[in-house]
Design an enzyme around this catalytic site. Structure first.
Site, PDB file in Angstrom:
ATOM      1  N   CYS A   1       0.862  -1.182   0.000  1.00  0.00           N
ATOM      2  CA  CYS A   1       0.000   0.000   0.000  1.00  0.00           C
ATOM      3  C   CYS A   1       0.898   1.231   0.000  1.00  0.00           C
ATOM      4  O   CYS A   1       1.477   1.582   1.031  1.00  0.00           O
ATOM      5  CB  CYS A   1      -0.910  -0.011   1.229  1.00  0.00           C
ATOM      6  SG  CYS A   1      -1.838   1.511   1.469  1.00  0.00           S
TER       7      CYS A   1
ATOM      8  N   CYS B   1      -0.229   3.953   2.390  1.00  0.00           N
ATOM      9  CA  CYS B   1       0.071   3.595   3.785  1.00  0.00           C
ATOM     10  C   CYS B   1       1.505   3.956   4.141  1.00  0.00           C
ATOM     11  O   CYS B   1       1.772   4.562   5.182  1.00  0.00           O
ATOM     12  CB  CYS B   1      -0.119   2.102   4.019  1.00  0.00           C
ATOM     13  SG  CYS B   1      -1.776   1.490   3.735  1.00  0.00           S
TER      14      CYS B   1
END
Length: 110
Positions: free
Chosen positions: A29, A32
Protein backbone atom coordinates in the site's frame (compact mmCIF):
# COMPACT_ATOMS: atom_id res chain seq x y z
CA UNK A 1 5.67 3.08 18.03
CA UNK A 2 4.57 -0.35 19.11
CA UNK A 3 2.88 -3.14 17.22
CA UNK A 4 0.35 -5.25 19.08
CA UNK A 5 -0.56 -8.66 17.81
CA UNK A 6 -3.71 -9.54 19.74
CA UNK A 7 -7.15 -8.05 19.94
CA UNK A 8 -7.12 -8.41 23.73
CA UNK A 9 -3.85 -6.48 24.08
CA UNK A 10 -5.15 -3.65 21.91
CA UNK A 11 -8.47 -3.47 23.77
CA UNK A 12 -6.57 -3.43 27.08
CA UNK A 13 -4.32 -0.61 25.89
CA UNK A 14 -7.30 1.45 24.73
CA UNK A 15 -9.02 0.89 28.08
CA UNK A 16 -6.00 1.78 30.23
CA UNK A 17 -4.36 4.63 28.30
CA UNK A 18 -5.90 8.11 28.25
CA UNK A 19 -5.33 8.52 24.50
CA UNK A 20 -4.41 6.01 21.80
CA UNK A 21 -3.93 6.33 18.05
CA UNK A 22 -3.95 3.14 15.98
CA UNK A 23 -2.64 3.23 12.42
CA UNK A 24 -3.62 0.25 10.25
CA UNK A 25 -1.61 -0.46 7.09
CA UNK A 26 -1.75 -3.11 4.37
CA UNK A 27 1.05 -4.73 2.39
CA UNK A 28 1.95 -3.14 -0.93
CA UNK A 29 0.00 0.00 0.00
CA UNK A 30 1.88 3.02 -1.28
CA UNK A 31 -0.42 5.46 0.48
CA UNK A 32 0.07 3.60 3.78
CA UNK A 33 3.85 3.77 3.57
CA UNK A 34 3.96 7.40 2.39
CA UNK A 35 1.54 8.62 5.04
CA UNK A 36 2.74 6.66 8.07
CA UNK A 37 5.91 8.70 8.81
CA UNK A 38 3.93 11.93 8.57
CA UNK A 39 1.20 10.69 10.90
CA UNK A 40 3.79 9.32 13.34
CA UNK A 41 5.65 12.64 13.31
CA UNK A 42 2.40 14.53 13.95
CA UNK A 43 1.70 12.48 17.07
CA UNK A 44 5.26 12.50 18.40
CA UNK A 45 5.71 16.25 17.87
CA UNK A 46 2.24 17.73 18.44
CA UNK A 47 0.48 15.12 20.61
CA UNK A 48 3.21 13.28 22.54
CA UNK A 49 0.88 12.02 25.28
CA UNK A 50 -1.07 9.93 22.74
CA UNK A 51 0.17 6.36 22.53
CA UNK A 52 0.76 5.62 18.82
CA UNK A 53 0.35 2.03 17.64
CA UNK A 54 1.01 0.52 14.22
CA UNK A 55 -0.91 -2.54 13.07
CA UNK A 56 -0.08 -4.50 9.93
CA UNK A 57 -3.42 -5.82 8.73
CA UNK A 58 -1.92 -8.91 7.09
CA UNK A 59 -0.27 -9.95 10.37
CA UNK A 60 -3.31 -9.20 12.55
CA UNK A 61 -6.48 -9.65 10.49
CA UNK A 62 -8.53 -10.42 13.62
CA UNK A 63 -7.72 -6.97 15.02
CA UNK A 64 -8.76 -5.28 11.77
CA UNK A 65 -12.01 -7.25 11.76
CA UNK A 66 -12.75 -6.49 15.42
CA UNK A 67 -12.34 -2.75 14.81
CA UNK A 68 -14.19 -2.81 11.45
CA UNK A 69 -11.14 -1.79 9.45
CA UNK A 70 -11.80 -2.76 5.84
CA UNK A 71 -9.54 -0.33 4.01
CA UNK A 72 -5.99 0.91 4.43
CA UNK A 73 -4.64 3.12 5.67
CA UNK A 74 -7.05 3.65 8.55
CA UNK A 75 -6.35 5.78 11.61
CA UNK A 76 -8.41 5.34 14.77
CA UNK A 77 -8.00 7.80 17.64
CA UNK A 78 -9.38 6.99 21.09
CA UNK A 79 -9.75 9.36 24.05
CA UNK A 80 -10.60 7.84 27.43
CA UNK A 81 -11.51 4.50 25.84
CA UNK A 82 -13.95 5.91 23.28
CA UNK A 83 -13.40 6.15 19.56
CA UNK A 84 -13.12 9.84 18.76
CA UNK A 85 -11.85 9.85 15.17
CA UNK A 86 -11.77 7.41 12.25
CA UNK A 87 -9.97 8.44 9.08
CA UNK A 88 -9.78 6.09 6.11
CA UNK A 89 -7.55 6.27 3.04
CA UNK A 90 -6.79 9.91 2.28
CA UNK A 91 -6.15 12.12 5.28
CA UNK A 92 -4.43 15.45 5.49
CA UNK A 93 -1.97 16.10 8.29
CA UNK A 94 -3.35 19.60 8.92
CA UNK A 95 -6.89 18.18 9.03
CA UNK A 96 -5.79 15.58 11.61
CA UNK A 97 -4.04 18.26 13.69
CA UNK A 98 -7.18 20.44 13.65
CA UNK A 99 -9.50 17.59 14.67
CA UNK A 100 -7.28 16.25 17.46
CA UNK A 101 -5.95 19.48 18.98
CA UNK A 102 -9.02 20.60 20.96
CA UNK A 103 -9.91 17.26 22.61
CA UNK A 104 -6.20 16.63 23.29
CA UNK A 105 -5.91 19.94 25.14
CA UNK A 106 -9.12 19.26 27.07
CA UNK A 107 -8.17 15.73 28.12
CA UNK A 108 -4.61 16.63 29.10
CA UNK A 109 -5.47 20.09 30.56
CA UNK A 110 -3.01 21.89 28.32
Amino acid sequence: MKQLMTTTALEETIATEIAVAVYFAAPNCGVCEALRPKVEALFSEEFPAVKFLYIKIEESPEIAAKFSVFSAPTLLVFFEGKEFLRKVRLMGIQELRDKIERPYKMVFNI
